[in-house]
Enzyme design. Sequence first.
Site, PDB file in Angstrom:
ATOM      1  CB  THR A   1     -41.196 -22.105 -19.491  1.00 32.84           C
ATOM      2  OG1 THR A   1     -40.543 -21.377 -20.354  1.00 32.84           O
ATOM      3  CG2 THR A   1     -40.357 -22.771 -18.461  1.00 32.84           C
TER       4      THR A   1
ATOM      5  CG  ASP B   1     -35.560 -25.554 -22.253  1.00 36.84           C
ATOM      6  OD1 ASP B   1     -36.251 -24.857 -21.672  1.00 36.84           O
ATOM      7  OD2 ASP B   1     -34.516 -25.849 -22.310  1.00 36.84           O
TER       8      ASP B   1
ATOM      9  CG  ASP C   1     -38.666 -22.422 -23.188  1.00 38.68           C
ATOM     10  OD1 ASP C   1     -37.561 -22.279 -23.975  1.00 38.68           O
ATOM     11  OD2 ASP C   1     -38.862 -22.806 -21.963  1.00 38.68           O
ATOM     12  N   GLY C   2     -37.214 -20.932 -25.756  1.00 35.46           N
ATOM     13  CA  GLY C   2     -36.425 -20.152 -26.203  1.00 35.46           C
ATOM     14  C   GLY C   2     -36.246 -19.404 -27.502  1.00 35.46           C
TER      15      GLY C   2
ATOM     16  NE  ARG D   1     -33.711 -17.833 -30.410  1.00 33.89           N
ATOM     17  CZ  ARG D   1     -33.490 -18.770 -29.952  1.00 33.89           C
ATOM     18  NH1 ARG D   1     -32.933 -18.768 -28.668  1.00 33.89           N
ATOM     19  NH2 ARG D   1     -33.825 -19.795 -30.396  1.00 33.89           N
TER      20      ARG D   1
ATOM     21  CB  THR E   1     -39.116 -10.814 -19.281  1.00 34.27           C
ATOM     22  OG1 THR E   1     -39.529 -12.146 -18.759  1.00 34.27           O
ATOM     23  CG2 THR E   1     -40.116 -10.315 -20.155  1.00 34.27           C
TER      24      THR E   1
ATOM     25  CG  ASP F   1     -35.877 -21.573 -19.649  1.00 34.26           C
ATOM     26  OD1 ASP F   1     -36.558 -22.451 -19.983  1.00 34.26           O
ATOM     27  OD2 ASP F   1     -34.591 -21.537 -19.767  1.00 34.26           O
TER      28      ASP F   1
ATOM     29  CG  ASP G   1     -33.725 -25.477 -17.952  1.00 38.58           C
ATOM     30  OD1 ASP G   1     -35.052 -25.663 -18.489  1.00 38.58           O
ATOM     31  OD2 ASP G   1     -33.111 -24.728 -18.365  1.00 38.58           O
TER      32      ASP G   1
END
Length: 202
Positions: free
Chosen positions: A32, A66, A69-70, A74, A79, A86, A90
Amino acid sequence: MLNIFARASVSRVTDPIGAALVRAGLTPNAMTLIGTAGAFVCALVFFPQGMLLAGTFTVWGFVMLDLLDGAMARAKGSTPFGAVLDATCDRLVDGALFAAIAWWAFVVEGNLRVAAAALICLVLAQVISYVKARAEATGLKADGGLVERAERLIIALVGTGLQGLGLPYSVEVSQWLLAALSLVTLLQRIAAVSKSAREARS
């Protein structure tokens, strides 16, 4: 809107990559921060100098992190701090992008119409995200809308990219289009919050 229709397809591609990056020792928060720093710096360096193509492709490349990082979150487990980080990052990237476009319009092009549109887009992008966050903090829902973050970035960067390739008025058209669609999205989210509040009372 893309979150609804494309999320599953994108996840099938990004999830294996995210899992591999986690096994290699990277963390979602590190990804991120890398993506945010890169997009932030590239937007503020390239666009104000009139280097629209360079800005478009470098910002787009870092924004794509981005997605990773998602996927990494997963794979590793998300957290609460990671989710806040995040969302914060953004907003920083969105602000840097539209501020940089506004700067380009003011200083390089001397086009006050484009600068005004970019500033409107900047404000609406922040408010749209805030409405959702504030609603969720009070237990309400404000999901969806015509133009979410992915659509905002696509429209803005397509405009800068086409202008960089020599197509005149591309940034102006894309920014005013995005401003109009963002206003619709804001109204949609407020309506969704109102509906959610009525349902919560019933």
